[in-house]
Write a protein that holds these residues in place. Structure first.
Motif, PDB file in Angstrom:
ATOM      1  N   UNK A  66      25.455  72.183  24.443  1.00  0.00           N
ATOM      2  CA  UNK A  66      25.694  72.512  23.859  1.00  0.00           C
ATOM      3  C   UNK A  66      27.253  72.860  23.197  1.00  0.00           C
ATOM      4  N   UNK A  67      28.157  71.866  23.991  1.00  0.00           N
ATOM      5  CA  UNK A  67      29.863  72.158  23.803  1.00  0.00           C
ATOM      6  C   UNK A  67      29.555  71.281  22.522  1.00  0.00           C
ATOM      7  N   UNK A  68      29.255  69.996  22.793  1.00  0.00           N
ATOM      8  CA  UNK A  68      29.732  68.701  21.380  1.00  0.00           C
ATOM      9  C   UNK A  68      28.284  68.991  20.508  1.00  0.00           C
TER      10      UNK A  68
ATOM     11  N   UNK B 254      21.387  75.286  28.620  1.00  0.00           N
ATOM     12  CA  UNK B 254      21.625  74.837  29.976  1.00  0.00           C
ATOM     13  C   UNK B 254      21.821  73.366  30.282  1.00  0.00           C
ATOM     14  N   UNK B 255      22.274  72.397  29.470  1.00  0.00           N
ATOM     15  CA  UNK B 255      22.377  71.257  29.771  1.00  0.00           C
ATOM     16  C   UNK B 255      24.359  71.300  28.807  1.00  0.00           C
ATOM     17  N   UNK B 256      24.976  71.513  29.427  1.00  0.00           N
ATOM     18  CA  UNK B 256      26.748  71.435  28.693  1.00  0.00           C
ATOM     19  C   UNK B 256      27.466  70.345  27.402  1.00  0.00           C
ATOM     20  N   UNK B 257      26.607  69.325  27.750  1.00  0.00           N
ATOM     21  CA  UNK B 257      27.429  68.236  26.454  1.00  0.00           C
ATOM     22  C   UNK B 257      26.891  69.026  25.417  1.00  0.00           C
TER      23      UNK B 257
END
Lengths: 175, 189, 112
Positions: C94-96, C89-92
């Motif tokens: 999951x993405x980074x 739920x913490x985008x950076x």
């Protein structure tokens, strides 16, 4: 959906953020708070906007020149798009370097050569920030010198414009 | 209250006007945004906390206390600017100037004539020796006449904290509107 | 050992596990040397996979990600296995962090 536009400007002195680094984070959290009108995935979107604004501010503090002059961060949000414009002073050769660097990162992204950016000297760790903005957040960067350059060493007021597509971000959350 | 049309730039309140000369060259933070009175009310608190956190982030001594006082004052000043803005010109400008043991906070908004007159009245009252009694009178009057706005915010700030407040009023040509610059000096140790 | 500041906590008191929580936005990769020395030390002393729990780390700026990535490259050189426990739920995160997997085949990503 309600057609809502949010528009605001923050003017700051880079020297103040150098003297208290936490101010960059305070400012980016504030921007993300104001820009985020979404209710369903509020925390998620806020985290993305704060991350992007913070990198943008850190860039201006580290690489901008004339650190006792006012820099401006303008934020505009419509239902479709979030646009962040940073107005700062850069040397003309920095602008050329930055433009080339963004092109280079596109190639790195295509070839998946992450390691290359981690050890590059130009713009140090900010290479990763640009890479992440393009790859992870599907962001777009535009460098726009406000005044024409006179000589290679001259200092030019420059706009760095970052565009984020909120629809894409929301889709990412749903996936 | 007598409705006076202001024809020239005037300065009111208990702040030393000469201070204004050099202030705008020393701005360390400013913020500009159109704010709608009813829809955006919650933003007052977000903005005041931002200015407070930004301002106090480099402080070590009495940080918690200064933070609490600053946030209260700044919130009151922002609410004041929003409440008294003319509906079609709702852009608010906020400036922060950080001096030695002194913070100057300026709000700018566009106000109609009646709100400007109310402000002048309040600014004149700041010179009164017993502001506390004035506040109590206002509360009583508000209750008796069922007035919507309390109009005690600025008096309260001047009474409870080490502040001086001044208002520069600039008439806007060909309109019945005025540009209001409210300058508040907050001293701390 | 535990490093605790106003903004973040790094806890390496359990063998083979590091927990980082709060918000880390330090000025440069160099400024991460001291707090991340705990990760480097835990990696040296690890007897099995080193778990790095980031589920309560709200922010890490590019300087921090660069520093973390450099530690991963070091782990590859030393052939040390690592696992990043991330919060979807913490985008950076999951993405980074998922893309850091490309740096080292023995880096595992576990979503919490």
């Amino acid at each position: 959906m309600k057609n809502e536009t949010i528009n605001f400007d923050i003017m700051f002195l880079p020297i103040d953020i150098i003297s208290s680094w936490k101010r960059a984070s305070i400012s980016s959290s504030f921007c993300s708070h104001l820009l985020n009108t979404s209710h369903a995935n509020k925390k998620y979107i806020e985290n993305i906007i704060s991350t992007v604004v913070n990198e943008c501010l850190e860039f201006s503090i580290k690489h901008g020149v004339k650190k006792t002059e006012n820099y401006t961060l303008s934020c505009k949000q419509t239902n479709e798009k979030t646009s962040i414009t940073l107005s700062l002073y850069l040397q003309s050769q920095q602008i050329t370097l930055l433009k080339n660097y963004i092109k280079k990162i596109q190639v790195i992204k295509e070839n998946n050569e992450l390691e290359t950016i981690l050890f590059t000297k130009e713009f140090s760790e900010l290479g990763y920030a640009i890479y992440s903005l393009i790859k992870d957040y599907k962001g777009k960067i535009k460098i726009e010198p406000i005044k024409k350059k006179e000589k290679p060493s001259s200092i030019i007021k420059t706009n760095i414009i970052l565009n984020l597509n909120i629809k894409d971000i929301k889709n990412d959350y749903q996936n | 209250m007598k409705q006076t049309k202001i024809n020239k730039i005037t300065f009111w309140g208990n702040l030393d006007e000469s201070k204004l000369k050099y202030l705008k060259n020393k701005i360390s933070l400013s913020f500009k945004m159109p704010i709608k009175h009813t829809e955006d009310w919650k933003k007052c608190s977000i903005i005041s906390n931002f200015f407070t956190d930004y301002c106090t982030s480099s402080m070590f001594k009495n940080k918690k206390e200064i933070k609490s006082i600053l946030s209260t004052i700044i919130n009151e000043l922002i609410e004041n600017a929003i409440k008294h803005s003319y509906k079609d010109y709702n852009e608010i400008n906020i400036f922060l100037i950080n001096l030695d043991n002194e913070i100057i906070f300026i709000t700018e908004n566009i106000a109609p004539q009646d709100n400007t007159n109310n402000l002048i009245h309040t600014m004149n009252q700041l010179k009164h020796s017993n502001i506390e009694s004035l506040i109590l009178n206002r509360i009583k009057n508000n209750f008796m006449y069922n007035q919507e706005n309390s109009e005690i915010g600025l008096l309260n700030i001047a009474n409870n904290y080490r502040t001086t407040i001044g208002a520069r009023i600039t008439p806007i040509e060909k309109t019945k509107l005025n540009k209001i610059e409210l300058i508040t000096s907050i001293k701390y140790e | 050992m535990i490093i605790k500041t106003e903004d973040y906590i790094i806890d390496s008191s359990i063998l083979n596990k590091i927990t980082i929580s709060g918000s880390m936005r330090l000025p440069s990769p160099l400024s991460y040397d001291q707090p991340f020395s705990l990760i480097k030390k835990a990696l040296e002393e690890s007897t099995t996979i080193l778990d790095i729990d980031l589920t309560d780390l709200e922010y890490l700026n590019s300087s921090g990600i660069t520093s973390l990535a450099r530690i991963i490259i070091q782990a590859r050189k030393d052939d040390k296995e690592m696992k990043l426990i991330i919060n979807k739920t913490i985008p950076w995160q999951d993405k980074t962090l998922s893309s850091l997997k490309n740096l080292w085949e023995k880096l595992h990503i576990e979503t919490n």
